[in-house]
Design an enzyme around this catalytic site. Sequence first.
Site, PDB file in Angstrom:
ATOM      1  N   LYS A 130       0.820  -1.197   0.000  1.00  0.00           N
ATOM      2  CA  LYS A 130       0.000   0.000   0.000  1.00  0.00           C
ATOM      3  C   LYS A 130       0.862   1.259   0.000  1.00  0.00           C
ATOM      4  CE  LYS A 130      -3.253  -2.398   2.995  1.00  0.00           C
ATOM      5  NZ  LYS A 130      -3.368  -2.726   4.433  1.00  0.00           N
ATOM      6  N   GLY A 131       2.113   1.059   0.456  1.00  0.00           N
ATOM      7  CA  GLY A 131       2.982   2.208   0.714  1.00  0.00           C
ATOM      8  C   GLY A 131       3.205   3.143  -0.463  1.00  0.00           C
ATOM      9  N   GLU A 163       7.722   2.673  -5.861  1.00  0.00           N
ATOM     10  CA  GLU A 163       7.801   2.125  -4.502  1.00  0.00           C
ATOM     11  C   GLU A 163       7.913   3.249  -3.485  1.00  0.00           C
ATOM     12  OE1 GLU A 163       7.324   0.156  -2.299  1.00  0.00           O
ATOM     13  OE2 GLU A 163       8.522  -1.644  -2.297  1.00  0.00           O
ATOM     14  N   ASP A 164       7.541   2.944  -2.253  1.00  0.00           N
ATOM     15  CA  ASP A 164       7.700   3.935  -1.191  1.00  0.00           C
ATOM     16  C   ASP A 164       9.148   3.999  -0.704  1.00  0.00           C
ATOM     17  OD1 ASP A 164       7.556   1.362  -0.097  1.00  0.00           O
ATOM     18  OD2 ASP A 164       6.092   1.867   1.439  1.00  0.00           O
ATOM     19  N   ASP A 186      14.704  -0.812   1.191  1.00  0.00           N
ATOM     20  CA  ASP A 186      15.431  -1.036   2.435  1.00  0.00           C
ATOM     21  C   ASP A 186      16.508  -2.102   2.159  1.00  0.00           C
ATOM     22  OD1 ASP A 186      15.855  -0.836   5.230  1.00  0.00           O
ATOM     23  OD2 ASP A 186      14.483  -2.492   5.619  1.00  0.00           O
ATOM     24  N   LYS A 241      17.256   3.635   1.552  1.00  0.00           N
ATOM     25  CA  LYS A 241      18.216   3.501   2.662  1.00  0.00           C
ATOM     26  C   LYS A 241      19.368   2.665   2.136  1.00  0.00           C
ATOM     27  CE  LYS A 241      14.740   3.041   6.386  1.00  0.00           C
ATOM     28  NZ  LYS A 241      14.191   2.049   7.331  1.00  0.00           N
ATOM     29  N   PHE A 243      13.616   4.269  11.093  1.00  0.00           N
ATOM     30  CA  PHE A 243      12.294   3.829  10.663  1.00  0.00           C
ATOM     31  C   PHE A 243      11.398   5.040  10.418  1.00  0.00           C
ATOM     32  CE2 PHE A 243       8.143   1.934  10.651  1.00  0.00           C
ATOM     33  CZ  PHE A 243       8.378   0.767   9.927  1.00  0.00           C
ATOM     34  N   VAL A 244      10.935   5.177   9.181  1.00  0.00           N
ATOM     35  CA  VAL A 244      10.163   6.368   8.818  1.00  0.00           C
ATOM     36  C   VAL A 244       8.701   6.040   8.494  1.00  0.00           C
ATOM     37  CG1 VAL A 244      12.124   7.745   8.013  1.00  0.00           C
ATOM     38  CG2 VAL A 244      11.003   6.157   6.426  1.00  0.00           C
ATOM     39  N   ASP A 283       3.906   3.211   6.742  1.00  0.00           N
ATOM     40  CA  ASP A 283       3.200   2.988   8.003  1.00  0.00           C
ATOM     41  C   ASP A 283       4.094   2.441   9.099  1.00  0.00           C
ATOM     42  OD1 ASP A 283       3.381   0.329   6.678  1.00  0.00           O
ATOM     43  OD2 ASP A 283       2.241  -0.314   8.432  1.00  0.00           O
ATOM     44  N   ARG A 296       0.122   6.472   7.619  1.00  0.00           N
ATOM     45  CA  ARG A 296       0.282   6.551   6.160  1.00  0.00           C
ATOM     46  C   ARG A 296      -0.166   7.911   5.626  1.00  0.00           C
ATOM     47  NH1 ARG A 296       1.347   1.368   4.079  1.00  0.00           N
ATOM     48  NH2 ARG A 296       0.350  -0.329   5.180  1.00  0.00           N
TER      49      ARG A 296
HETATM   50  P1  IMP Z   1      12.955  -4.430   1.508  1.00  0.00           P
HETATM   51  O1  IMP Z   1      12.474  -5.644   0.820  1.00  0.00           O
HETATM   52  O2  IMP Z   1      13.790  -4.716   2.711  1.00  0.00           O
HETATM   53  O3  IMP Z   1      13.637  -3.428   0.583  1.00  0.00           O
HETATM   54  O4  IMP Z   1      11.697  -3.792   2.178  1.00  0.00           O
HETATM   55  C1  IMP Z   1      10.948  -2.867   1.605  1.00  0.00           C
HETATM   56  C2  IMP Z   1       9.632  -2.734   2.337  1.00  0.00           C
HETATM   57  O5  IMP Z   1       9.770  -2.724   3.786  1.00  0.00           O
HETATM   58  C3  IMP Z   1       9.068  -1.396   1.982  1.00  0.00           C
HETATM   59  O6  IMP Z   1       8.311  -1.463   0.809  1.00  0.00           O
HETATM   60  C4  IMP Z   1       8.267  -1.040   3.212  1.00  0.00           C
HETATM   61  O7  IMP Z   1       6.973  -1.591   3.105  1.00  0.00           O
HETATM   62  C5  IMP Z   1       8.999  -1.690   4.352  1.00  0.00           C
HETATM   63  N1  IMP Z   1       9.897  -0.707   5.029  1.00  0.00           N
HETATM   64  C6  IMP Z   1      11.243  -0.693   5.008  1.00  0.00           C
HETATM   65  N2  IMP Z   1      11.725   0.332   5.734  1.00  0.00           N
HETATM   66  C7  IMP Z   1      10.653   0.995   6.218  1.00  0.00           C
HETATM   67  C8  IMP Z   1      10.505   2.180   7.043  1.00  0.00           C
HETATM   68  O8  IMP Z   1      11.454   2.855   7.473  1.00  0.00           O
HETATM   69  N3  IMP Z   1       9.225   2.548   7.319  1.00  0.00           N
HETATM   70  C9  IMP Z   1       8.136   1.860   6.868  1.00  0.00           C
HETATM   71  N4  IMP Z   1       8.233   0.761   6.093  1.00  0.00           N
HETATM   72  C10 IMP Z   1       9.476   0.330   5.771  1.00  0.00           C
HETATM   73 MG    MG Z   2       6.560  -1.067   0.061  1.00  0.00          MG
END
Ligand code: IMP
Ligand code: MG
Length: 175
Positions: free
Chosen positions: A41-42, A97-98, A101, A129, A150-151, A157, A163
């Site tokens: 949803k992000g 994407e939001d 990470d 990040k 963590f944002v 969210d 959100r």
């Molecule tokens: P990745 O697969 O580790 O890159 O994770 C990405 C997903 O983790 C993002 O699409 C977010 O939904 C969630 N996420 C990672 N960091 C944060 C944060 O700081 N705040 C909120 N959601 C996060």
């Molecule tokens: Mg996401």
Amino acid sequence: MAETIRELVSEKNVDKRIEELGKKISEDYAGKEIHLICVLKGGVFFMCELAKRISVPVSMDFMSVSSYGDGTKSSGVVKIVKDLDESIDGKDVLIVEDIIDSGRTLYYLIDILKKRNPKSIHLCTLLDKPERRVRDVKVDYVGFNIPDEFVVGYGLDYAQKYRNLPFIGVVEGAE
Ligand code: IMP
Ligand code: MG
């Protein structure tokens, strides 16, 4: 202790940056159509704001993914919870994407989508990040590089809350 939110990027600066990204994307895709894919949803707030600032024709689709795992640790394998409604065959796809990470989600998602024969596939994220990266993912458009905190806000969210904040903030004092 109840959590509080410290502002990291103001609403004005987020809007300004999205305006710049929209302009750059419009230039890069001049003469083409863009098929935007929002990762729910992000990514939804960001995609709507971005789409309004893109001047070439756009179409949009949505998908939702979750990672297999025990809840505390991501296994890195992505499960499609809601798939796209339309084919991406022959389309210039831009994933929105939001935040990136570890990069695991997008690494798998791009791999899945590439097999569906799009003409091109690129990635745009509001936040990145980079120091958290585990999987190598090529990000074509980044709103802001942020530190390892963590944002929330602008679609992101914390336990499904925040959100709707119009700015990006850091959660403080959470359990
Ligand atoms: P990745 O697969 O580790 O890159 O994770 C990405 C997903 O983790 C993002 O699409 C977010 O939904 C969630 N996420 C990672 N960091 C944060 C944060 O700081 N705040 C909120 N959601 C996060
Ligand atoms: Mg996401």
